[in-house]
Design a protein around this motif. Structure first.
Motif, PDB file in Angstrom:
ATOM      1  N   ARG A 298      -4.640 -53.231  41.085  1.00 13.73           N
ATOM      2  CA  ARG A 298      -3.400 -52.754  40.446  1.00 13.73           C
ATOM      3  C   ARG A 298      -2.879 -53.767  39.440  1.00 13.73           C
ATOM      4  O   ARG A 298      -2.450 -53.402  38.347  1.00 13.73           O
ATOM      5  N   VAL A 299      -2.885 -55.030  39.823  1.00 14.13           N
ATOM      6  CA  VAL A 299      -2.412 -56.070  38.903  1.00 14.13           C
ATOM      7  C   VAL A 299      -3.297 -56.114  37.660  1.00 14.13           C
ATOM      8  O   VAL A 299      -2.799 -56.140  36.536  1.00 14.13           O
ATOM      9  N   ILE A 300      -4.604 -56.092  37.870  1.00 16.56           N
ATOM     10  CA  ILE A 300      -5.532 -56.144  36.733  1.00 16.56           C
ATOM     11  C   ILE A 300      -5.339 -54.938  35.835  1.00 16.56           C
ATOM     12  O   ILE A 300      -5.311 -55.058  34.606  1.00 16.56           O
ATOM     13  N   SER A 301      -5.189 -53.743  36.426  1.00 10.19           N
ATOM     14  CA  SER A 301      -5.055 -52.542  35.588  1.00 10.19           C
ATOM     15  C   SER A 301      -3.714 -52.501  34.869  1.00 10.19           C
ATOM     16  O   SER A 301      -3.585 -51.828  33.848  1.00 10.19           O
ATOM     17  N   SER A 302      -2.704 -53.229  35.359  1.00 11.33           N
ATOM     18  CA  SER A 302      -1.404 -53.230  34.689  1.00 11.33           C
ATOM     19  C   SER A 302      -1.328 -54.231  33.541  1.00 11.33           C
ATOM     20  O   SER A 302      -0.404 -54.177  32.732  1.00 11.33           O
ATOM     21  N   LEU A 303      -2.303 -55.119  33.463  1.00 14.24           N
ATOM     22  CA  LEU A 303      -2.283 -56.101  32.378  1.00 14.24           C
ATOM     23  C   LEU A 303      -2.579 -55.426  31.049  1.00 14.24           C
ATOM     24  O   LEU A 303      -3.400 -54.509  30.982  1.00 14.24           O
ATOM     25  N   PRO A 304      -1.910 -55.873  29.976  1.00 17.32           N
ATOM     26  CA  PRO A 304      -2.194 -55.265  28.671  1.00 17.32           C
ATOM     27  C   PRO A 304      -3.617 -55.569  28.239  1.00 17.32           C
ATOM     28  O   PRO A 304      -4.141 -56.651  28.490  1.00 17.32           O
ATOM     29  N   ARG A 305      -4.232 -54.593  27.631  1.00 17.97           N
ATOM     30  CA  ARG A 305      -5.603 -54.739  27.143  1.00 17.97           C
ATOM     31  C   ARG A 305      -5.578 -55.087  25.669  1.00 17.97           C
ATOM     32  O   ARG A 305      -4.843 -54.490  24.902  1.00 17.97           O
ATOM     33  N   GLU A 306      -6.391 -56.037  25.285  1.00 16.93           N
ATOM     34  CA  GLU A 306      -6.551 -56.379  23.875  1.00 16.93           C
ATOM     35  C   GLU A 306      -7.814 -55.726  23.364  1.00 16.93           C
ATOM     36  O   GLU A 306      -8.777 -55.549  24.096  1.00 16.93           O
ATOM     37  N   GLU A 307      -7.764 -55.369  22.097  1.00 13.79           N
ATOM     38  CA  GLU A 307      -8.964 -54.838  21.478  1.00 13.79           C
ATOM     39  C   GLU A 307     -10.018 -55.933  21.470  1.00 13.79           C
ATOM     40  O   GLU A 307      -9.726 -57.092  21.207  1.00 13.79           O
ATOM     41  N   THR A 308     -11.221 -55.571  21.769  1.00  8.18           N
ATOM     42  CA  THR A 308     -12.305 -56.541  21.743  1.00  8.18           C
ATOM     43  C   THR A 308     -12.655 -56.863  20.298  1.00  8.18           C
ATOM     44  O   THR A 308     -12.879 -55.972  19.489  1.00  8.18           O
ATOM     45  N   VAL A 309     -12.654 -58.132  19.999  1.00 12.41           N
ATOM     46  CA  VAL A 309     -12.986 -58.566  18.644  1.00 12.41           C
ATOM     47  C   VAL A 309     -14.384 -59.162  18.699  1.00 12.41           C
ATOM     48  O   VAL A 309     -14.676 -59.987  19.544  1.00 12.41           O
ATOM     49  N   ASN A 310     -15.227 -58.721  17.781  1.00  8.66           N
ATOM     50  CA  ASN A 310     -16.593 -59.245  17.843  1.00  8.66           C
ATOM     51  C   ASN A 310     -16.661 -60.649  17.244  1.00  8.66           C
ATOM     52  O   ASN A 310     -15.768 -61.084  16.506  1.00  8.66           O
ATOM     53  N   ALA A 311     -17.707 -61.338  17.567  1.00  7.67           N
ATOM     54  CA  ALA A 311     -17.866 -62.738  17.162  1.00  7.67           C
ATOM     55  C   ALA A 311     -17.910 -62.884  15.643  1.00  7.67           C
ATOM     56  O   ALA A 311     -17.404 -63.864  15.096  1.00  7.67           O
TER      57      ALA A 311
END
Length: 198
Positions: free
Chosen positions: A97-110
């Motif tokens: 639950r804690v992990i799923s409530s954290l805001p997600r950032e867009e994955t930025v490629n290298a």
């Protein structure tokens, strides 16, 4: 160790007296059954191993208060296993639950990170070079007001200038810096005309 419950009871008495070898014998005798029960209660083998280890740890920790049932510690171990597995599952649910409530950032490629870093580095070099082309007092005014966020009056006092003169110098320095940076940018993106070489 045999299946004779009298033997287990005697071994348990030795374990309670601090005999590590006796406790190890009990572990070997009951470990597989405790593990099977744990595996039926949790989601994977790794968690079942953790629950099994915790059950035996609790058996050792609480050995003074553990009561044998029909001469065996197995019922106590099974109750401990159920309780530990339930706690383990509750903790896992809370964690998810804690992990799923954290805001997600867009994955930025290298590649885009590398390009952004290079562009930032180049801008810093160009800015340093452009600052080197303005008068020292004007560069100091720019640094104090823009980067250090001092007021024009405070920057003027630090440089021994009147505030009006500092404003005028700052205005001219900004225009010069803007022109220099624009010229640098144009030189970087415009093709070199034929016949001209760097």
């Amino acid at each position: 160790m045999s299946n004779d419950l009298d033997d287990e009871a005697a071994t348990w008495v030795q374990a309670c007296a601090g005999d590590g070898a006796a406790f190890a014998s009990l572990f070997r005798y009951h470990q597989a059954r405790v593990y099977r029960r744990a595996l039926s209660l949790v989601s994977n083998a790794h968690d079942a191993q953790d629950v099994t280890a915790a059950a035996f740890f609790e058996l050792w920790r609480k050995r003074r208060s553990v009561r044998l049932v029909d001469g065996t510690v197995m019922p106590w171990l099974l109750v401990a296993t159920v309780n530990i597995a339930r706690n383990h599952r509750r903790a896992a649910v809370r964690y998810r639950r804690v992990i799923s409530s954290l805001p997600r950032e867009e994955t930025v490629n290298a590649e885009s990170i590398a390009v952004a870093n290079v562009e930032t580095e180049l801008l810093g070099v160009r800015l340093t070079e452009a600052l080197g082309r303005v008068a020292a007092a004007d560069a100091a005014l720019l640094v104090l007001t823009v980067l250090e966020e001092l007021s024009v009056s405070d920057a003027a006092a630090a440089l021994g200038l009147k505030p009006g003169a500092a404003r005028m110098r700052l205005h001219r320095a900004r225009l010069r810096l803007q022109a220099d940076l624009s010229d640098d940018h144009r030189r970087n993106i415009l093709p070199i005309p034929e016949g001209e070489h760097a």
